[in-house]
Design a protein around this motif. Sequence first.
Motif, short mmCIF file in Angstrom:
data_model
loop_
_atom_site.label_atom_id
_atom_site.label_comp_id
_atom_site.label_asym_id
_atom_site.label_seq_id
_atom_site.Cartn_x
_atom_site.Cartn_y
_atom_site.Cartn_z
N PHE A 94 0.73 -1.24 0.09
CA PHE A 94 -0.15 0.10 -0.09
C PHE A 94 1.03 1.43 0.04
O PHE A 94 0.50 2.36 -0.60
N VAL A 95 2.06 1.23 0.74
CA VAL A 95 2.74 2.38 0.97
C VAL A 95 3.27 2.83 -0.83
O VAL A 95 3.21 4.11 -1.04
N LYS A 96 3.57 1.87 -1.68
CA LYS A 96 3.87 2.18 -2.94
C LYS A 96 2.66 3.10 -3.61
O LYS A 96 2.61 3.89 -4.43
N PHE A 97 1.36 2.38 -3.43
CA PHE A 97 0.23 2.75 -3.99
C PHE A 97 0.01 4.31 -3.38
O PHE A 97 -0.56 5.20 -4.14
N SER A 98 0.10 4.48 -2.11
CA SER A 98 -0.07 5.81 -1.70
C SER A 98 0.68 6.90 -2.26
O SER A 98 0.17 8.05 -2.36
N SER A 99 1.99 6.47 -2.54
CA SER A 99 2.70 7.54 -3.25
C SER A 99 2.38 7.80 -4.65
O SER A 99 2.23 9.10 -4.89
N TYR A 100 2.06 6.75 -5.20
CA TYR A 100 1.44 7.23 -6.63
C TYR A 100 0.19 7.84 -6.70
O TYR A 100 -0.37 8.50 -7.49
N CYS B 294 -0.81 11.26 -8.47
CA CYS B 294 -1.84 11.39 -9.50
C CYS B 294 -2.61 12.90 -9.19
O CYS B 294 -3.04 13.43 -9.99
N PHE B 295 -2.73 12.79 -7.75
CA PHE B 295 -3.74 14.15 -7.22
C PHE B 295 -3.16 15.39 -7.74
O PHE B 295 -3.49 15.90 -8.43
N VAL B 296 -1.75 15.36 -7.39
CA VAL B 296 -1.09 16.64 -7.61
C VAL B 296 -0.96 16.89 -9.38
O VAL B 296 -1.32 18.03 -9.71
N LEU B 297 -0.66 15.83 -10.00
CA LEU B 297 -0.84 16.06 -11.41
C LEU B 297 -2.24 16.23 -11.98
O LEU B 297 -2.62 17.28 -13.05
N GLY B 298 -3.28 15.88 -11.50
CA GLY B 298 -4.73 16.15 -12.06
C GLY B 298 -5.04 17.63 -11.48
O GLY B 298 -5.44 18.37 -12.50
N ILE B 299 -4.57 18.26 -10.38
CA ILE B 299 -4.69 19.67 -10.13
C ILE B 299 -4.05 20.31 -10.88
O ILE B 299 -4.28 21.46 -11.56
N THR C 103 10.66 3.53 -9.12
CA THR C 103 10.27 1.96 -8.74
C THR C 103 10.43 1.83 -7.30
O THR C 103 9.82 0.76 -6.61
N ASP C 104 10.98 2.43 -6.19
CA ASP C 104 11.06 2.14 -5.01
C ASP C 104 10.16 3.12 -4.18
O ASP C 104 10.44 3.51 -2.99
N SER C 105 9.00 3.82 -4.72
CA SER C 105 8.25 4.88 -4.11
C SER C 105 7.81 4.07 -2.66
O SER C 105 7.20 3.10 -2.48
N ALA C 106 7.88 5.21 -1.78
CA ALA C 106 7.26 5.02 -0.40
C ALA C 106 6.88 6.50 -0.13
O ALA C 106 7.74 7.30 0.04
N PHE C 107 5.56 6.68 0.21
CA PHE C 107 5.17 7.86 0.34
C PHE C 107 5.79 8.83 1.49
O PHE C 107 6.33 10.05 1.03
N MET C 108 6.16 8.33 2.75
CA MET C 108 6.77 8.99 3.88
C MET C 108 8.33 9.36 3.37
O MET C 108 8.66 10.67 3.53
N LEU C 109 8.67 8.45 2.64
CA LEU C 109 10.27 8.40 2.20
C LEU C 109 10.09 9.72 1.30
O LEU C 109 11.26 10.37 1.33
N ASP C 110 9.47 9.65 0.47
CA ASP C 110 9.37 10.51 -0.76
C ASP C 110 9.33 11.87 -0.40
O ASP C 110 9.90 13.02 -0.85
N THR C 111 8.34 12.27 0.61
CA THR C 111 7.76 13.24 0.66
C THR C 111 8.71 13.94 1.83
O THR C 111 9.36 15.05 1.65
#
Lengths: 478, 84
Positions: free
Chosen positions: A399-405, A409-414, A459-467
Amino acid sequence: MILKDYYHKITQFHESTRLHEFSVSPAGNFSLWIIVSLVLYATEYLFLVPLMILTQRFPSHRAWIMAVGGGGLFLFKKLNQLNVVDPFWFMVDGVLIVGLLYSFFYIAKGFAKLPRMVRNHPQFFLHGLLWLWILIVLLFPANFRRDPSWELAANLTVCLVFFAFLIWRIGFLLYSGKRGTIKQNGFVDHLIYCLPYLGASQVPYGKGLDYFYSKRATERLDLAKVQLSGLKLLVLASLWEVALDLLDWAFFSTAVDAQPLFRLHHINELILISTSQMPGAITVWTSLIVDMVYETTQLAITGHLIIGCLRLFGFNLFRNTYKPLLSKTLIDFWNRYYFYFKELLVDFFFFPVYLSFFKHHPKWRIFAATMASAFLGNFYYHLLQNFDQLIITGKMPSFVKFSSYLFYCFVLGIAIFVSILREQSQRGKPAVTCSTLVTARKIAGVWIFFALLRIWDHTDSAFMLDTRFFFSLFGIQL
Amino acid sequence: MDTQSNREQLIRFLATIKRPDLPMESITDDDGLIKSGLIDSLAMLEIIAFLESRFAIDFSETGVDPVELESIHKILDLIDRHSK
């Protein structure tokens, strides 16, 4: 001026009437296929050259040649990837997949007779079937992939992988049924795009048959022009390959005996570097930008090879990637970066929402349609892509990867929505010629936006780490 | 309404959304609107809204096929089909 003329002549060689005429002569045609073979020599597309020559020789059998020849090769390649070795099940899977496609062709052909609910929402019906199948497969015992006695379950799963892989193509098939254009062509014609031997992903390059056939070259001289424009794309792909090698050599080489000129990092490497070992700000920011250019170049190579081959088959399709790095607005970049993915989102998410909601509120209408496509549709597409992996490997994507993506997508949409509004507000006003500096500033803004957004898509997305990494770019430690 | 009248309405509308530096006369009825640079792909949304409001075309029934909106000629064909 003379230099500019030469540059134009060289880059636009496919527009030369003399070259078109030469290309239809036996010597010219022979030369064309020799050059195409040489350019494609080191690629997996080389095996398509005999099929291209056959389609040129027998244009009325183009669909059969592309579908049967290409389809067979596609099945062979894909099934090899899945480690299916039993010839019996190989045949069974092949029959099941073609049978699946034929079932949908049959459904689309009788579209008018379908229940009203299915007629109104054919894509919901299609995706409902897929999810039903996914649920059934998820009910199988976890070890069925390794248990040889569960061949039926394993092969049903293989077919599900194909179904998920082909779902957007089948979606276009249903659209043909909805528009009534499906009756103009046979099943084999639809195999041209349904069996995606030219595409490595779920995205149908060239969309559905209606689009394909609207771009078909019919006259011999037209065909020569389209083929030369295909060759141009193949040459461009080769040049970008060289550019990519240069980037690797200059910035990303990891070989012990070949240190890069200036060490940069791909985004997924940067995220994992600890704060204490993080390189300086210049290196980090340059890495972000160069990595964005690197990834765009990779995408351009894939797209040029696929569209180049399709043009050599006689379909004058738009490029998948068209100078995105020269875009001055976000929406322009989005249109030019990955054209067929954008078209997928427009056809399956944007237009259905745009045509159904907020008809009397233009801004809400665009907002809803943009968020449905760039945000939800984009996310759903990648969710399905990952289920494909789940079914093959049995590993649940985290889920961590999905939350990052999802955030990506949300930011891209806006951002796309805001960019659309800005573009619309400029429409009808007299064109303003920007100075080189203003143009460069606009292009730089687009580069920086997408380079930063990619922090949540790697490829290694994780929301908290990315943020956390994103904020660290501005000196903020979370 | 006849095709000529539809054409005039369409041309008047396109003149409001086209690129200011390109005159309407620069394209023929068969030229691609986007390909010729007269409009951008976003303007397609405005063409759809125009066709919905002026000619009561309900795209939610048929969906949008961008090929049908490629040129003035094709748009007029679409209007004709829907008015029958």
